[in-house]
Structures are given as C-alpha cells and as structure tokens.
Design an enzyme around this catalytic site. Sequence first.
Site, PDB file in Angstrom:
ATOM      1  N   ASP A 171     -29.836 -25.774  19.790  1.00  0.00           N
ATOM      2  CA  ASP A 171     -31.126 -25.094  19.785  1.00  0.00           C
ATOM      3  C   ASP A 171     -32.113 -25.976  20.547  1.00  0.00           C
ATOM      4  O   ASP A 171     -32.363 -27.119  20.142  1.00  0.00           O
ATOM      5  CB  ASP A 171     -31.613 -24.864  18.352  1.00  0.00           C
ATOM      6  CG  ASP A 171     -32.982 -24.192  18.305  1.00  0.00           C
ATOM      7  OD1 ASP A 171     -33.108 -23.069  18.825  1.00  0.00           O
ATOM      8  OD2 ASP A 171     -33.925 -24.809  17.768  1.00  0.00           O
ATOM      9  N   GLU A 218     -28.629 -20.988  24.007  1.00  0.00           N
ATOM     10  CA  GLU A 218     -29.379 -19.741  24.152  1.00  0.00           C
ATOM     11  C   GLU A 218     -29.668 -19.472  25.620  1.00  0.00           C
ATOM     12  O   GLU A 218     -29.923 -20.401  26.387  1.00  0.00           O
ATOM     13  CB  GLU A 218     -30.694 -19.823  23.382  1.00  0.00           C
ATOM     14  CG  GLU A 218     -30.557 -19.749  21.890  1.00  0.00           C
ATOM     15  CD  GLU A 218     -31.901 -19.790  21.194  1.00  0.00           C
ATOM     16  OE1 GLU A 218     -32.313 -18.765  20.619  1.00  0.00           O
ATOM     17  OE2 GLU A 218     -32.548 -20.852  21.229  1.00  0.00           O
ATOM     18  N   CYS A 255     -34.569 -19.445   1.715  1.00  0.00           N
ATOM     19  CA  CYS A 255     -34.047 -18.065   1.712  1.00  0.00           C
ATOM     20  C   CYS A 255     -34.008 -17.525   0.286  1.00  0.00           C
ATOM     21  O   CYS A 255     -34.088 -18.277  -0.696  1.00  0.00           O
ATOM     22  CB  CYS A 255     -32.651 -18.065   2.331  1.00  0.00           C
ATOM     23  SG  CYS A 255     -31.876 -16.428   2.390  1.00  0.00           S
ATOM     24  N   ASP A 264     -34.762 -25.650  12.814  1.00  0.00           N
ATOM     25  CA  ASP A 264     -33.992 -25.882  14.036  1.00  0.00           C
ATOM     26  C   ASP A 264     -32.500 -26.037  13.754  1.00  0.00           C
ATOM     27  O   ASP A 264     -31.662 -25.532  14.510  1.00  0.00           O
ATOM     28  CB  ASP A 264     -34.529 -27.119  14.762  1.00  0.00           C
ATOM     29  CG  ASP A 264     -35.973 -26.951  15.210  1.00  0.00           C
ATOM     30  OD1 ASP A 264     -36.369 -25.795  15.449  1.00  0.00           O
ATOM     31  OD2 ASP A 264     -36.702 -27.957  15.308  1.00  0.00           O
TER      32      ASP A 264
END
Length: 398
Positions: free
Chosen positions: A189, A274, A346, A355
């Site tokens: 990332d 990405e 979460c 990250d």
Amino acid sequence: MKATHVKRAFKYRFHPTDVQAAELSRTFGCVRKVYNLALAARTEAWTRQERVNYNQTSAMLTAWKKTEELAYLNDVSSVPLQQALRHLQAAFTSFFAKRSKYPRFKSRKKSRKSAEYTTSAFRFRDGKLTLAKMAEPLDIVWSRPLPEGVSPSTVTVSQDAAGRWYVSLLCEDPSVQPFPAIERAVGIDAGLDHLLTLSTGEKVSNPRHERRDRARLARAQRQLARKAKGEGANRARARRKVAKVYARIADRRRDHLHKLTTRLVRENQTIVIEDLAVRNMVKNGKLARAISDAAWSEFRSMLEYKAQWYGREVIAIDRWFPSSKLCSVCGSLQDGMPLHVRTWTCDCGTTHDRDVNAAKNILAVGLTASVCGAGVRPQRRTPGGQSAMKQKPLRREP
C-alpha cells in the site's frame, strides 16, 4: 531456470575535453534542429491529409545538408541525425496507436540534450570509447564494470541541466538470471506518511528528499530570481546552481528506490500493488508536491522491469478497490474512511492499522485474481453486484 538475456543500459559519468564538449554541443544542436525540421515537415503534410515516413524524412535530411543555410549539418556525425529521425518515427507510431500525444518540438532550453550513436559511429576497444568526429577517447569514470565479453550496441551521450556529462552503453547482459522460485507474496500500500506499507506489517519510511533540500532549493531559486533575464553569465551560473539542487534530490530518490525495489523483488515471488492514477492525483494542490516527491510511478516502473528480469510477478489491482475500508478479517465494508483516520475498529472487534489492513486486502485480492481471475474490481454490498475481472498482464508504458 533458463537465463533471460536482456538489453541493459550502463550509465557512466565522463569528463570531456574542451574540444569534445564543443563537438558534442554542436551535435546536440544539430540533432534538435533535424528533429524539429522533420516534425514541421510531417505536421505540414498532416494538414494536407498526407503521411510522411522515415524514409522520406531521411531523403529530406540529405537535401537539407546540400543547402547553404543548413550546410553546418555536415560538420557532425550523420548517425545521431538519422537516429533523431528514427526517434521521431517511433513517436508518430505511438501517436497513431493512441499510446501517446502528438510529438512536440524540442526546445533549446528545456529539452534533454542527447545524441545517440550506433556501432558505425563509435569504436569500443580495450575499455576505451571513441565517438565519430573525435580523435581521443572519452574520459569515462568506470564506476562499475561492463559484463565480461560484451560490446555496446548503442551509445547515448547526454548532458543534464546541472552540466554533468553522461554516456549510456546499451549491452546484452547475460548475467541477469531469474531468481530461484520462492513461496512468498506481499501486498503493498503506497502512502505519504510512510512510503510503503507491506502486508507483513513492515512500514518503509518516506525519506522526503525534496523536503530535506527545500531550504537549499529556495535559496538557489531566490538568487536566480534576482538575476536579470537573458543570456548573461551570472544568470547561467545561478540557473546551474538550481539545477544541481534538483539533481541531488533526484539522485538520492532514485538510489533509494533502486535499493527498495531490488529488495522487494529478491524477497518475494509475487508482488501486488494498486494501479494508481498518479497523473490525476497530482492535480490535488495540497498534496501534489508530496506525491511527486514520493515518485510512485518511478517505483512501479522499476518494480515491473526488475520483476521481468528476475522471473517474478507483479499484479496491479483496480485503483477503486476499497482496500482501506474493507476488514481483512471478516470482509465487512465500512461506509466511509476519511484520510485522518489511521486506526479503526471493525464490528467484528478487530482493530486495524489503516495502511497494514489495506496492504493485506491488496495482497488477498491480487492473489485471487492471479489464481482464478476474480476479485480485482470494487465489491458491492448488494448481491449480484458488479462481477470481478482479472487485471491484464502489466506492460511498461512507452
């Protein structure tokens, strides 16, 4: 594993004599002139709905040399001039294939100063390189040896804005061989607080090379701004000082990226990243400077060609995949995730580093795409949403 013979450029500094510097400067000017003349001729023909190819521009070059106005083109080697026409032909080929924009004219002040010589225009013997129209070999600083038993097929001489001279020798390097296959994959990332965050939890700090030299750069730019505009020697010296600061920044950044990408390729069989649209991201006025300093595009380019050399795989997932908002444990998707949120919890009770969680999701979806051709498109909450698509094999941009 079979060796992969690759064409590799070995770049060295060299220190020309006054005579050699004058000859190379003339060559740079003639290369730029021929390129611009050929581009103007092809552009004019384009307006008449006609196409001019390389052979026609080569015939034009012969005619230009016979005119009194352009007779000075005969004073330099003809090979770099022909190579300039070939480069223009390649630029038009990319334009017609819709891979790049229409070719632009070269500027005396802004364009890169370079000349390319093929085997007929240089002599390489006993570690000494002599170019056409020169009596003495170049004084090259051999910072590393060339592969044993190889000879360069192409030599490119250039001078950067800081006044440094470089020679690049293109050789076939038989020493480049695939690394032994390993069972290790990593997701990456990219960021600004940390240059890279790996799915292993490792964070690579962002050196921020431009920020470290920002005061020195600002001082040099202020000195340049005080000089009268024109071709004066004082302004030229001030401009050279600014260019040297930029060169220092670029050299340190490139060195760091080379070491980083080599380590990643050496330690991992599969690398998932990405597919960032850096060109669009730098339009953000607040982050443009930091994004440019991070050099994500250069990082990806290095990663791709080194992976190709050494038998590794690079997978780029869709840029819209919600890697930061997706829980890597239970798979639930959060509604929003502002940039200032660096850790979040979460509903399943797992607390994530933003990250590291993103890097884990990037790895998971990349491996899924590699194995079964699914999972690189953004997920949707509703059943029957957009189906997944496999990322196409990566290709280096022209």
